[in-house]
Design a protein around this motif. Structure first.
Motif, PDB file in Angstrom:
ATOM      1  N   ALA A  77      19.894  13.805   8.402  1.00  0.00           N
ATOM      2  CA  ALA A  77      20.378  12.983   9.508  1.00  0.00           C
ATOM      3  C   ALA A  77      19.214  12.503  10.371  1.00  0.00           C
ATOM      4  N   VAL A  78      19.268  11.235  10.778  1.00  0.00           N
ATOM      5  CA  VAL A  78      18.315  10.665  11.725  1.00  0.00           C
ATOM      6  C   VAL A  78      19.106   9.968  12.819  1.00  0.00           C
ATOM      7  N   ASP A  79      18.459   9.758  13.964  1.00  0.00           N
ATOM      8  CA  ASP A  79      19.150   9.060  15.044  1.00  0.00           C
ATOM      9  C   ASP A  79      18.915   7.557  14.936  1.00  0.00           C
ATOM     10  N   ALA A  80      19.542   6.804  15.826  1.00  0.00           N
ATOM     11  CA  ALA A  80      19.473   5.345  15.756  1.00  0.00           C
ATOM     12  C   ALA A  80      18.044   4.843  15.919  1.00  0.00           C
ATOM     13  N   ALA A  81      17.274   5.483  16.790  1.00  0.00           N
ATOM     14  CA  ALA A  81      15.897   5.033  17.005  1.00  0.00           C
ATOM     15  C   ALA A  81      15.054   5.209  15.750  1.00  0.00           C
ATOM     16  N   GLU A  82      15.208   6.337  15.072  1.00  0.00           N
ATOM     17  CA  GLU A  82      14.445   6.563  13.848  1.00  0.00           C
ATOM     18  C   GLU A  82      14.907   5.617  12.745  1.00  0.00           C
ATOM     19  N   ALA A  83      16.212   5.380  12.661  1.00  0.00           N
ATOM     20  CA  ALA A  83      16.716   4.435  11.665  1.00  0.00           C
ATOM     21  C   ALA A  83      16.125   3.050  11.872  1.00  0.00           C
ATOM     22  N   ALA A  84      15.991   2.636  13.132  1.00  0.00           N
ATOM     23  CA  ALA A  84      15.394   1.329  13.435  1.00  0.00           C
ATOM     24  C   ALA A  84      13.931   1.301  13.022  1.00  0.00           C
ATOM     25  N   ARG A  85      13.206   2.408  13.229  1.00  0.00           N
ATOM     26  CA  ARG A  85      11.796   2.454  12.821  1.00  0.00           C
ATOM     27  C   ARG A  85      11.678   2.383  11.300  1.00  0.00           C
ATOM     28  N   ILE A  86      12.572   3.061  10.596  1.00  0.00           N
ATOM     29  CA  ILE A  86      12.552   3.011   9.131  1.00  0.00           C
ATOM     30  C   ILE A  86      12.777   1.580   8.649  1.00  0.00           C
ATOM     31  N   GLN A  87      13.743   0.907   9.251  1.00  0.00           N
ATOM     32  CA  GLN A  87      14.034  -0.462   8.862  1.00  0.00           C
ATOM     33  C   GLN A  87      12.861  -1.390   9.189  1.00  0.00           C
ATOM     34  N   ALA A  88      12.199  -1.161  10.331  1.00  0.00           N
ATOM     35  CA  ALA A  88      11.043  -1.983  10.694  1.00  0.00           C
ATOM     36  C   ALA A  88       9.912  -1.801   9.688  1.00  0.00           C
ATOM     37  N   ARG A  89       9.670  -0.554   9.239  1.00  0.00           N
ATOM     38  CA  ARG A  89       8.637  -0.320   8.236  1.00  0.00           C
ATOM     39  C   ARG A  89       8.998  -0.989   6.915  1.00  0.00           C
ATOM     40  N   HIS A  90      10.283  -1.001   6.597  1.00  0.00           N
ATOM     41  CA  HIS A  90      10.744  -1.677   5.393  1.00  0.00           C
ATOM     42  C   HIS A  90      10.434  -3.175   5.451  1.00  0.00           C
ATOM     43  N   ARG A  91      10.709  -3.798   6.584  1.00  0.00           N
ATOM     44  CA  ARG A  91      10.409  -5.225   6.736  1.00  0.00           C
ATOM     45  C   ARG A  91       8.909  -5.478   6.601  1.00  0.00           C
ATOM     46  N   GLN A  92       8.106  -4.596   7.180  1.00  0.00           N
ATOM     47  CA  GLN A  92       6.661  -4.747   7.080  1.00  0.00           C
ATOM     48  C   GLN A  92       6.191  -4.632   5.626  1.00  0.00           C
ATOM     49  N   THR A  93       6.819  -3.727   4.873  1.00  0.00           N
ATOM     50  CA  THR A  93       6.473  -3.576   3.466  1.00  0.00           C
ATOM     51  C   THR A  93       6.753  -4.856   2.699  1.00  0.00           C
ATOM     52  N   LEU A  94       7.915  -5.440   2.928  1.00  0.00           N
ATOM     53  CA  LEU A  94       8.263  -6.685   2.245  1.00  0.00           C
ATOM     54  C   LEU A  94       7.299  -7.808   2.624  1.00  0.00           C
ATOM     55  N   GLU A  95       6.967  -7.900   3.905  1.00  0.00           N
ATOM     56  CA  GLU A  95       6.070  -8.960   4.366  1.00  0.00           C
ATOM     57  C   GLU A  95       4.653  -8.776   3.809  1.00  0.00           C
ATOM     58  N   ALA A  96       4.280  -7.533   3.529  1.00  0.00           N
ATOM     59  CA  ALA A  96       2.919  -7.262   3.053  1.00  0.00           C
ATOM     60  C   ALA A  96       2.759  -7.461   1.554  1.00  0.00           C
ATOM     61  N   LEU A  97       3.854  -7.648   0.813  1.00  0.00           N
ATOM     62  CA  LEU A  97       3.767  -7.730  -0.645  1.00  0.00           C
ATOM     63  C   LEU A  97       2.770  -8.785  -1.136  1.00  0.00           C
ATOM     64  N   PRO A  98       2.788 -10.018  -0.613  1.00  0.00           N
ATOM     65  CA  PRO A  98       1.828 -11.005  -1.127  1.00  0.00           C
ATOM     66  C   PRO A  98       0.378 -10.557  -0.976  1.00  0.00           C
ATOM     67  N   GLY A  99       0.090  -9.788   0.076  1.00  0.00           N
ATOM     68  CA  GLY A  99      -1.275  -9.318   0.291  1.00  0.00           C
ATOM     69  C   GLY A  99      -1.707  -8.238  -0.671  1.00  0.00           C
ATOM     70  N   LEU A 100      -0.769  -7.637  -1.400  1.00  0.00           N
ATOM     71  CA  LEU A 100      -1.101  -6.610  -2.383  1.00  0.00           C
ATOM     72  C   LEU A 100      -1.423  -7.188  -3.750  1.00  0.00           C
ATOM     73  N   LEU A 101      -1.118  -8.469  -3.944  1.00  0.00           N
ATOM     74  CA  LEU A 101      -1.358  -9.084  -5.245  1.00  0.00           C
ATOM     75  C   LEU A 101      -2.854  -9.261  -5.483  1.00  0.00           C
ATOM     76  N   GLN A 102      -3.242  -9.119  -6.731  1.00  0.00           N
ATOM     77  CA  GLN A 102      -4.623  -9.314  -7.138  1.00  0.00           C
ATOM     78  C   GLN A 102      -4.679 -10.328  -8.269  1.00  0.00           C
ATOM     79  N   SER A 103      -5.838 -10.912  -8.471  1.00  0.00           N
ATOM     80  CA  SER A 103      -6.021 -11.807  -9.604  1.00  0.00           C
ATOM     81  C   SER A 103      -5.994 -11.001 -10.891  1.00  0.00           C
ATOM     82  N   ALA A 104      -5.257 -11.521 -11.875  1.00  0.00           N
ATOM     83  CA  ALA A 104      -5.207 -10.847 -13.176  1.00  0.00           C
ATOM     84  C   ALA A 104      -6.389 -11.220 -14.043  1.00  0.00           C
ATOM     85  N   GLY A 105      -7.300 -12.053 -13.531  1.00  0.00           N
ATOM     86  CA  GLY A 105      -8.490 -12.412 -14.280  1.00  0.00           C
ATOM     87  C   GLY A 105      -8.253 -13.595 -15.186  1.00  0.00           C
ATOM     88  N   GLY A 106      -9.268 -14.051 -15.807  1.00  0.00           N
ATOM     89  CA  GLY A 106      -9.178 -15.240 -16.640  1.00  0.00           C
ATOM     90  C   GLY A 106      -9.049 -14.944 -18.115  1.00  0.00           C
TER      91      GLY A 106
END
Length: 340
Positions: free
Chosen positions: A288-317
């Motif tokens: 069990a978590v409270d509403a404040a912690e649930a909101a923090r979890i959801q915020a980290r989730h959004r940050q993870t999704l937004e950061a995905l393009p920055g994790l991509l690397q070139s696969a080379g030529g």
């Protein structure tokens, strides 16, 4: 000529999914959408699409796909073996395929669901603003059903962009564990103290009664205090209903819009995807978590999704089958993905 992808052999349950059909539950329309939004967004990022574009979700094993037209760019986010025209290629990377080439996606080595996306997305007609497939209502996707042999998925782009390929190391994604975080309620008064204690203190296992609509769990019976019927109300993603059997059911992407069983808790959004990736017999616990912690979890989730393009690397030529390129990928080991 309009480019298509032809399904030679579908996986056990492959459907087109996007972020879902939000805003229509009041009218009895299920949301649907990707069961695992993180992997869905990862496939789209690799293909060069927006995170919410339509992609194919497959279950346990993937599809065999032939290119008609093109060239096209496809990316697979899954722990599975892939081949193009019989030659091994890596997952977690974009692949540029030409007319007549065939991509085969094998069985998942871990997890329950994987995703593949094509650059530009599918040229499908949205239904209520979404191309997500909801099989029970025959809504969305190609014809409201799972993909079948012979289906031809039309593409928005006739030719893939002329660019280098991208790859993603799945170990960079947050790891998931076997604990699902929940907020208690909204009907926790319908359960005894012992029932709530069993829910939060004991292990449960995923049963064979699990699909995109919901997942019934095996484990200790949750004791009711005031019966097991309520006036039907709305069902949010991750709601944990407890019917008369005392066995909890966690509602997933294809859930019904209302229900009349009391809900002991609701799984925090990002952890619903962790459950959707579990197989029958996998064990889990609730915390069990409270509403404040649930909101923090959801915020980290959004940050993870937004950061995905920055994790991509070139696969080379390297060429598609170049041994140096293939050796740069882990074609055997698995990866566990998650939120924290």
């Amino acid at each position: 000529m309009t480019s298509h992808l032809r399904i030679l052999a579908p996986g056990p349950s492959s459907t087109v999914q996007d972020r879902g059909r939000a805003g229509y539950q009041r009218y009895g329309v299920s949301v649907a959408g990707a069961a695992d939004p993180l992997l869905h967004a990862a496939a789209n990022a690799l293909a060069g699409n927006a995170p919410g574009d339509g992609a194919v979700e497959f279950t346990l094993a993937g599809d065999s796909i032939a290119v008609e037209g093109g060239p096209v760019r496809i990316a697979v986010a899954a722990d599975a073996a892939l081949t193009v025209d019989g030659e091994p290629v890596p997952a977690w990377t974009s692949l540029r395929l030409t007319d007549g080439q065939t991509l085969r996606i094998g069985a998942l080595r871990s997890g329950m669901r994987g995703y593949w996306a094509v650059e530009g997305g599918f040229a499908l007609q949205p239904v209520l603003g979404s191309v997500a497939t909801h099989i029970r209502s025959r809504m969305g996707g190609l014809d409201g059903t799972a993909l079948k042999a012979g289906d031809r998925l039309p593409l928005r782009l006739d030719q893939a962009a002329d660019r280098g390929e991208r790859c993603l190391d799945p170990s960079l994604l947050p790891a998931r564990g076997g604990t699902l975080r929940v907020m208690l309620g909204p009907q926790q008064e319908y359960f005894t103290k012992a029932g709530i204690g069993a829910f939060l203190e004991e292990d449960y296992a995923v049963s064979h009664e699990a699909d995109r609509m919901g997942c019934r769990l095996d484990g200790p019976v949750i004791e009711h205090a005031r019966g097991f019927n309520i006036t039907s109300d709305g069902i949010p993603l991750g709601a944990v209903q407890v019917p008369g059997t005392g066995r909890p059911i966690v509602l997933l992407a294809d859930r019904q819009t209302t229900g009349g069983y009391p809900k002991i808790a609701c799984v925090v959004g990002p952890d619903v995807a962790a459950l959707a990736q579990m197989r029958p017999g996998d064990r889990l616990r609730f915390a069990a978590v409270d509403a404040a912690e649930a909101a923090r979890i959801q915020a980290r989730h959004r940050q993870t999704l937004e950061a995905l393009p920055g994790l991509l690397q070139s696969a080379g030529g390297f060429a598609l089958y170049d041994s140096a390129r293939l050796l740069g990928f882990n074609l055997i080991g698995g990866a566990v993905t998650g939120w924290d």
